[in-house]
Design a protein around this motif. Structure first.
Motif, PDB file in Angstrom:
ATOM      1  N   ALA A  17      15.628   8.128  12.060  1.00 25.33           N
ATOM      2  CA  ALA A  17      14.541   9.017  12.479  1.00 25.33           C
ATOM      3  C   ALA A  17      14.510  10.282  11.628  1.00 25.33           C
ATOM      4  O   ALA A  17      13.443  10.740  11.200  1.00 25.33           O
ATOM      5  CB  ALA A  17      14.688   9.362  13.956  1.00 25.33           C
ATOM      6  N   ARG A  20      13.270   9.391   8.181  1.00 26.83           N
ATOM      7  CA  ARG A  20      11.814   9.211   8.196  1.00 26.83           C
ATOM      8  C   ARG A  20      11.113  10.561   8.153  1.00 26.83           C
ATOM      9  O   ARG A  20      10.204  10.788   7.349  1.00 26.83           O
ATOM     10  CB  ARG A  20      11.361   8.435   9.431  1.00 26.83           C
ATOM     11  CG  ARG A  20       9.833   8.388   9.539  1.00 26.83           C
ATOM     12  CD  ARG A  20       9.305   7.615  10.733  1.00 26.83           C
ATOM     13  NE  ARG A  20      10.157   7.503  11.880  1.00 26.83           N
ATOM     14  CZ  ARG A  20      10.141   8.340  12.905  1.00 26.83           C
ATOM     15  NH1 ARG A  20       9.333   9.384  12.918  1.00 26.83           N
ATOM     16  NH2 ARG A  20      10.943   8.151  13.930  1.00 26.83           N
ATOM     17  N   HIS A  21      11.529  11.457   9.016  1.00 29.91           N
ATOM     18  CA  HIS A  21      10.909  12.783   9.082  1.00 29.91           C
ATOM     19  C   HIS A  21      10.980  13.488   7.721  1.00 29.91           C
ATOM     20  O   HIS A  21       9.978  13.995   7.218  1.00 29.91           O
ATOM     21  CB  HIS A  21      11.610  13.618  10.156  1.00 29.91           C
ATOM     22  CG  HIS A  21      11.131  15.020  10.226  1.00 29.91           C
ATOM     23  ND1 HIS A  21       9.932  15.374  10.798  1.00 29.91           N
ATOM     24  CD2 HIS A  21      11.685  16.168   9.766  1.00 29.91           C
ATOM     25  CE1 HIS A  21       9.774  16.684  10.689  1.00 29.91           C
ATOM     26  NE2 HIS A  21      10.828  17.184  10.071  1.00 29.91           N
ATOM     27  N   THR A  39       3.950   8.056   5.546  1.00 31.08           N
ATOM     28  CA  THR A  39       4.112   6.972   6.515  1.00 31.08           C
ATOM     29  C   THR A  39       4.069   5.628   5.813  1.00 31.08           C
ATOM     30  O   THR A  39       4.872   4.736   6.096  1.00 31.08           O
ATOM     31  CB  THR A  39       3.031   7.051   7.607  1.00 31.08           C
ATOM     32  OG1 THR A  39       3.119   8.316   8.266  1.00 31.08           O
ATOM     33  CG2 THR A  39       3.199   5.935   8.632  1.00 31.08           C
ATOM     34  N   ASN A  43       7.245   2.937   5.743  1.00 32.04           N
ATOM     35  CA  ASN A  43       7.034   1.606   6.294  1.00 32.04           C
ATOM     36  C   ASN A  43       7.232   0.521   5.235  1.00 32.04           C
ATOM     37  O   ASN A  43       7.807  -0.528   5.523  1.00 32.04           O
ATOM     38  CB  ASN A  43       5.663   1.498   6.942  1.00 32.04           C
ATOM     39  CG  ASN A  43       5.601   2.231   8.269  1.00 32.04           C
ATOM     40  OD1 ASN A  43       6.621   2.513   8.883  1.00 32.04           O
ATOM     41  ND2 ASN A  43       4.414   2.536   8.717  1.00 32.04           N
ATOM     42  N   SER A  73      14.114   2.750  13.268  1.00 36.60           N
ATOM     43  CA  SER A  73      13.689   4.126  13.548  1.00 36.60           C
ATOM     44  C   SER A  73      13.169   4.828  12.295  1.00 36.60           C
ATOM     45  O   SER A  73      12.469   5.827  12.380  1.00 36.60           O
ATOM     46  CB  SER A  73      14.836   4.926  14.158  1.00 36.60           C
ATOM     47  OG  SER A  73      15.905   5.023  13.249  1.00 36.60           O
ATOM     48  N   TYR A  74      13.513   4.285  11.134  1.00 38.49           N
ATOM     49  CA  TYR A  74      12.998   4.842   9.880  1.00 38.49           C
ATOM     50  C   TYR A  74      11.522   4.492   9.714  1.00 38.49           C
ATOM     51  O   TYR A  74      10.718   5.330   9.316  1.00 38.49           O
ATOM     52  CB  TYR A  74      13.815   4.313   8.705  1.00 38.49           C
ATOM     53  CG  TYR A  74      13.351   4.798   7.353  1.00 38.49           C
ATOM     54  CD1 TYR A  74      13.503   6.130   6.986  1.00 38.49           C
ATOM     55  CD2 TYR A  74      12.776   3.929   6.435  1.00 38.49           C
ATOM     56  CE1 TYR A  74      13.082   6.588   5.747  1.00 38.49           C
ATOM     57  CE2 TYR A  74      12.357   4.371   5.194  1.00 38.49           C
ATOM     58  CZ  TYR A  74      12.509   5.703   4.858  1.00 38.49           C
ATOM     59  OH  TYR A  74      12.088   6.144   3.637  1.00 38.49           O
ATOM     60  N   THR A  75      11.166   3.265  10.028  1.00 41.03           N
ATOM     61  CA  THR A  75       9.766   2.857   9.976  1.00 41.03           C
ATOM     62  C   THR A  75       9.108   3.226  11.293  1.00 41.03           C
ATOM     63  O   THR A  75       9.777   3.441  12.289  1.00 41.03           O
ATOM     64  CB  THR A  75       9.639   1.343   9.730  1.00 41.03           C
ATOM     65  OG1 THR A  75      10.277   0.651  10.790  1.00 41.03           O
ATOM     66  CG2 THR A  75      10.256   0.941   8.409  1.00 41.03           C
ATOM     67  N   THR A  76       7.787   3.275  11.311  1.00 38.96           N
ATOM     68  CA  THR A  76       7.144   3.723  12.534  1.00 38.96           C
ATOM     69  C   THR A  76       5.730   3.193  12.682  1.00 38.96           C
ATOM     70  O   THR A  76       4.833   3.557  11.935  1.00 38.96           O
ATOM     71  CB  THR A  76       7.143   5.256  12.616  1.00 38.96           C
ATOM     72  OG1 THR A  76       6.366   5.641  13.752  1.00 38.96           O
ATOM     73  CG2 THR A  76       6.607   5.927  11.386  1.00 38.96           C
ATOM     74  N   SER A  78       3.903   3.653  15.456  1.00 35.48           N
ATOM     75  CA  SER A  78       3.090   4.662  16.144  1.00 35.48           C
ATOM     76  C   SER A  78       2.541   5.701  15.176  1.00 35.48           C
ATOM     77  O   SER A  78       1.383   6.120  15.304  1.00 35.48           O
ATOM     78  CB  SER A  78       3.887   5.326  17.261  1.00 35.48           C
ATOM     79  OG  SER A  78       5.045   5.949  16.747  1.00 35.48           O
ATOM     80  N   ALA A  79       3.325   6.134  14.210  1.00 37.61           N
ATOM     81  CA  ALA A  79       2.814   7.102  13.233  1.00 37.61           C
ATOM     82  C   ALA A  79       1.732   6.467  12.367  1.00 37.61           C
ATOM     83  O   ALA A  79       0.746   7.119  12.019  1.00 37.61           O
ATOM     84  CB  ALA A  79       3.946   7.628  12.358  1.00 37.61           C
ATOM     85  N   TRP A  80       1.901   5.204  12.018  1.00 32.84           N
ATOM     86  CA  TRP A  80       0.890   4.473  11.242  1.00 32.84           C
ATOM     87  C   TRP A  80      -0.438   4.455  12.000  1.00 32.84           C
ATOM     88  O   TRP A  80      -1.493   4.748  11.443  1.00 32.84           O
ATOM     89  CB  TRP A  80       1.414   3.065  10.974  1.00 32.84           C
ATOM     90  CG  TRP A  80       0.468   2.081  10.370  1.00 32.84           C
ATOM     91  CD1 TRP A  80      -0.520   2.314   9.444  1.00 32.84           C
ATOM     92  CD2 TRP A  80       0.423   0.688  10.631  1.00 32.84           C
ATOM     93  NE1 TRP A  80      -1.156   1.147   9.118  1.00 32.84           N
ATOM     94  CE2 TRP A  80      -0.592   0.127   9.836  1.00 32.84           C
ATOM     95  CE3 TRP A  80       1.154  -0.149  11.457  1.00 32.84           C
ATOM     96  CZ2 TRP A  80      -0.901  -1.226   9.852  1.00 32.84           C
ATOM     97  CZ3 TRP A  80       0.847  -1.496  11.468  1.00 32.84           C
ATOM     98  CH2 TRP A  80      -0.167  -2.022  10.674  1.00 32.84           C
TER      99      TRP A  80
END
Length: 121
Positions: A17, A20-21, A39, A43, A73-76, A78-80
């Protein structure tokens, strides 16, 4: 799954996480910000790495820890979707559509390429 494995899963999830951030914001700083490249980058990179793990034959707890914890948790997703919704709300339906389909098909390609690369290990 042992208590130690669950703790490792949680720790790796936290690492993913944070990574990713940091990656999303670093990419955003280097681009003009008109498209959610950060993002997309996380992903696609995560998909490629999951493919490498699968192609290399990683299974069991190790796969769960790396693919589910760290890369999950690195990919997301929901953010996509939030990025796509934001583009649509900005009256940029073409950019939203490109974001959805580019991420979808490039992500699938990344898994396939990753599997092939992992098979070489």
């Amino acid at each position: 799954m042992s208590a130690l494995a669950v703790a490792a899963l949680a720790a790796l999830g936290g690492v993913g996480a944070v990574a990713r951030h940091l990656t999303v914001f670093e990419v955003a700083e280097r681009s003009d910000g008109s498209f959610p490249l950060g993002t997309l980058a996380v992903n696609l990179a995560g998909s490629l790495l999951v493919g490498v793990l699968l192609g290399a034959g990683v299974t069991g707890t190790t796969l769960t820890l790396l693919a589910g914890g760290l890369l999950g948790s690195y990919t997301t997703f929901s953010a996509w979707m939030a990025d796509s919704d934001g583009l649509a709300r900005e009256h940029r339906p073409q950019a939203a559509t490109v974001n959805i389909f580019l991420s979808l098909f490039a992500g699938l390609a990344a898994i396939i390429i990753g599997r092939a690369l992992g098979g070489l290990l």
